[in-house]
Design an enzyme around this catalytic site. Structure first.
Site, PDB file in Angstrom:
ATOM      1  N   LYS A 180       9.240  -1.100  14.348  1.00  0.00           N
ATOM      2  CA  LYS A 180       9.834  -0.800  13.034  1.00  0.00           C
ATOM      3  C   LYS A 180      10.917   0.269  13.185  1.00  0.00           C
ATOM      4  O   LYS A 180      12.009   0.142  12.626  1.00  0.00           O
ATOM      5  CB  LYS A 180       8.768  -0.245  12.073  1.00  0.00           C
ATOM      6  N   LYS A 195       0.837  -1.198   0.000  1.00  0.00           N
ATOM      7  CA  LYS A 195       0.000   0.000   0.000  1.00  0.00           C
ATOM      8  C   LYS A 195       0.878   1.257   0.000  1.00  0.00           C
ATOM      9  O   LYS A 195       0.697   2.154  -0.800  1.00  0.00           O
ATOM     10  CB  LYS A 195      -0.913  -0.025   1.235  1.00  0.00           C
ATOM     11  N   GLU A 220      10.354  -4.839   4.522  1.00  0.00           N
ATOM     12  CA  GLU A 220      10.391  -6.243   4.101  1.00  0.00           C
ATOM     13  C   GLU A 220      10.100  -6.364   2.606  1.00  0.00           C
ATOM     14  O   GLU A 220      10.804  -7.048   1.855  1.00  0.00           O
ATOM     15  CB  GLU A 220       9.343  -7.065   4.877  1.00  0.00           C
ATOM     16  N   GLY A 234      -4.850  -1.833   4.886  1.00  0.00           N
ATOM     17  CA  GLY A 234      -4.117  -3.001   4.383  1.00  0.00           C
ATOM     18  C   GLY A 234      -4.842  -4.302   4.659  1.00  0.00           C
ATOM     19  O   GLY A 234      -4.982  -5.163   3.786  1.00  0.00           O
ATOM     20  N   HIS A 291      -6.416 -33.048  17.400  1.00  0.00           N
ATOM     21  CA  HIS A 291      -5.330 -33.889  17.916  1.00  0.00           C
ATOM     22  C   HIS A 291      -4.202 -33.043  18.490  1.00  0.00           C
ATOM     23  O   HIS A 291      -3.101 -33.550  18.706  1.00  0.00           O
ATOM     24  CB  HIS A 291      -4.816 -34.792  16.795  1.00  0.00           C
TER      25      HIS A 291
HETATM   26  O1  F6P Z   1       3.054  -3.004   9.785  1.00  0.00           O
HETATM   27  C1  F6P Z   1       1.697  -3.165   9.627  1.00  0.00           C
HETATM   28  C2  F6P Z   1       1.243  -2.793   8.243  1.00  0.00           C
HETATM   29  O2  F6P Z   1       1.172  -1.422   8.119  1.00  0.00           O
HETATM   30  C3  F6P Z   1      -0.096  -3.442   7.935  1.00  0.00           C
HETATM   31  O3  F6P Z   1      -1.159  -2.722   8.404  1.00  0.00           O
HETATM   32  C4  F6P Z   1      -0.034  -3.570   6.457  1.00  0.00           C
HETATM   33  O4  F6P Z   1      -0.976  -4.483   5.980  1.00  0.00           O
HETATM   34  C5  F6P Z   1       1.402  -4.039   6.294  1.00  0.00           C
HETATM   35  O5  F6P Z   1       2.116  -3.293   7.255  1.00  0.00           O
HETATM   36  C6  F6P Z   1       1.991  -3.869   4.934  1.00  0.00           C
HETATM   37  O6  F6P Z   1       1.958  -2.547   4.507  1.00  0.00           O
HETATM   38  P1  F6P Z   1       2.137  -2.152   2.999  1.00  0.00           P
HETATM   39  O7  F6P Z   1       1.039  -2.765   2.215  1.00  0.00           O
HETATM   40  O8  F6P Z   1       2.104  -0.662   2.974  1.00  0.00           O
HETATM   41  O9  F6P Z   1       3.476  -2.681   2.532  1.00  0.00           O
END
Ligand code: F6P
Length: 560
Positions: free
Chosen positions: A524, A211, A217, A283, A400
């Protein structure tokens, strides 16, 4: 902002809360007795779209039921729901509208927010996603050497991963033969290494879904994927080792999904190959936007449209159905009953449908990122407990593993059981229908949890007296059973929308902003501050607390 903040009602100060408090003190749940009423099951079973929802094994009598509905009314649930659907800025801490429900409205609808018709915008993007999906599916979209795409790798995390991977897994029977999706989310390099293992770069397409297009990451993984693509293509002699050839390869093997199209371009992805969405889609509420592009490619536009239609069906149910029969309202209010009056701290979601094996993981972000809050939307502390832990695994595997604790442990764990009537793979074991054996477990578990097994019943089986207590099941463990005819794209959309609205209902009662996620920020920020200390920066290391310093020292000592 003022309008919603002004509307916050402290639930604990309502008449309904006082009534529920009295009932909780005086009520001894007794499902065996309550089911002597032959009308209970029918009276407490409801329909929402294709979902058949039996709430009768919950710990409520008629009076509690009425008080829960009264509480929903006293906190202004209907007004707040309508404000969300209208596009009011109910996400107050981010000053945003919350309009995931607009993502699934039909083309013929219109909703003007801040001067723009958001439904028209949604369909413009959907058309672009569908055209792209058709191109990939037909082979018209070709990799840099003219080969058709066989594998789509979605790179994203949180809402840009959990929704698409869960839905892809749920809809496996609808995936076009010869196409597969993989999903990379973790910044642990193992994830990328494993997900690209065995792939041919000439037939692989990456979708970078973010988004914000700033997520550490995702951007790290996207760069790694780009390097992997270039290195492998050069190695195979598919492209020259030149900048121009590399740019050409990205154009054919990378597309993006984001609200930040400028950042997409800066990464090197042609904006023509980018699908947008809007800041009014959270998101964790975005799988039905362009974030679902991998799914749209895999199952095709028609099935994706059916998926969206499923969401919309539940949206309409949520808006149009009186609270007395409104499934998301009733399920949300039951959760409030368990969290705030019974002290339940967790909620299990147990799909008896292997294709829903990622559903609980998906729900964890939806529910806990939404309602894991300690302050209200007006910045004041909440007045009661909020967000329970959602968790689960598909049946019968969970039976289980952890069901022991649900059946006989000391905690009350409300559980939702989900099953479909018609399996994707009807199979016989001799004369026995294997899906029926599976469903026998689905029916048996909620029955055992509700009605238990008394000491007399255990003794009557010839059990020695000293063993009897260990074999008693107290019962009165609340469950909800959700069934649907089959796991179609529409039903998957319906299930997601159901839980979105349950989450909303709980958030409204607690007075919180269910659409921000500030709680993920601190970690973060600290990761960025700590990163230099790990490799070599001793000054940065010195600034850390003693525990962190010692852990990093251990890392430095043992790294190869
Ligand atoms: O760290 C949480 C978050 O902001 C979520 O709310 C979101 O879905 C995710 O990180 C990924 O964010 P983006 O789509 O901006 O990479």
């Amino acid at each position: 902002m003022a309008s919603l903040v002004g509307m916050i009602v402290d639930p604990t100060k309502t008449d309904a809360w006082a009534e529920l408090t009295r009932w909780h003190a005086s009520l001894t749940p007794d499902l065996r007795k309550w089911f002597l009423d032959p009308g209970r099951a029918a009276e407490l079973t409801f329909s929402a779209g294709d979902l058949h929802v039996d709430l009768s094994k919950n710990l409520v009598n008629r009076a509690v039921w009425n008080a829960l509905i009264q509480l929903a009314n006293e906190v202004g649930l209907a007004e707040k729901r309508d404000a969300m659907f209208r596009g009011e800025r109910i996400n107050v801490t981010e000053n945003r509208s919350v309009l995931h429900t607009a993502l699934r409205r039909p083309r013929t609808d219109s909703l003007v927010v801040d001067g723009a018709d958001v439904v028209a915008q949604v369909h413009e993007t959907l058309d672009k996603v569908y055209a792209f999906a058709d191109q990939v599916r037909s082979g018209a979209w070709q990799g840099v050497t003219g080969k058709r795409i066989k594998t789509v790798v979605n790179i994203g995390i949180g809402g840009s991963d959990l929704g698409p991977v869960m839905v892809y897994e749920a809809l496996k029977p609808y995936v076009q033969p010869g196409l597969q999706c993989r999903f990379v989310s973790n910044i642990d390099p193992t994830d990328m290494a494993e997900k690209t293992a065995g792939l041919d770069p000439e037939t692989t397409l990456f979708i970078v879904a973010s988004k914000t297009f700033t997520t550490l990451e995702t951007l790290t993984n996207a760069r790694m994927a780009r390097d992997w693509l270039w290195a492998r293509l050069v190695e195979q002699g598919a492209i020259d080792d030149t900048d121009e050839a590399r740019t050409g390869a990205v154009a054919k093997h990378f597309v993006a999904v984001s609200t930040a199209l400028d950042k997409v371009a800066a990464f090197g992805i042609d904006p023509a190959n980018a699908f947008g969405f809007w800041d009014w889609v959270g998101g964790r509420y975005s799988v039905d936007s362009a974030v679902g592009t991998a799914v749209a490619v895999a199952v095709g536009p028609e099935n994706f449209a059916d998926f969206l239609h499923g969401f919309h069906t539940i949206d309409r149910h949520f808006v149009e159905t009186p609270f007395e029969e409104n499934v998301p309202v009733l399920m949300g209010m039951l959760n409030v009953w368990y969290v705030n009056f019974f002290g339940a701290r967790s909620h299990a979601v147990l799909p008896y449908a292997q294709y829903l094996h990622r559903f609980a993981a998906y729900l964890q972000q939806l529910t806990m990122e939404s309602n894991g809050k300690g302050v209200r939307a007006d910045g004041r502390p909440v007045t009661t407990d909020t967000g329970e832990v959602f968790w689960g695994e598909p049946g019968t595997n969970g039976q289980h593993a952890f069901y022991q604790l649900i059946h006989q442990g000391t905690q009350l764990i409300p559980a939702d059981f989900i099953a479909v009537v018609n399996p994707a793979h009807p199979t016989k074991d001799g004369d026995a229908d294997v899906h029926e054996l599976f469903l026998a477990n689905f029916f048996a578990q909620t029955k055992a949890l509700a009605f238990g097994k008394s000491a007399e019943e255990v003794r009557a089986e010839g059990t020695a007296d000293d063993i009897v207590p260990a074999r008693v099941f107290k019962g009165n463990r609340p469950t909800t059973s959700i069934m649907a005819p089959s796991l179609t794209p529409s039903v998957v959309g319906q299930l997601i929308a159901l839980y979105e609205h349950i989450t909303f209902v709980q958030g409204v009662v607690w007075g919180i902003d269910s659409f921000d996620q500030w709680g993920v920020e601190l970690g973060k920020q600290l990761a960025m501050q700590i990163a230099p200390a790990i490799s070599a920066d001793d000054a940065a290391l010195e600034k850390q607390d003693p525990s962190t310093r010692a852990l990093i020292a251990y890392y430095r000592k043992h790294r190869a």
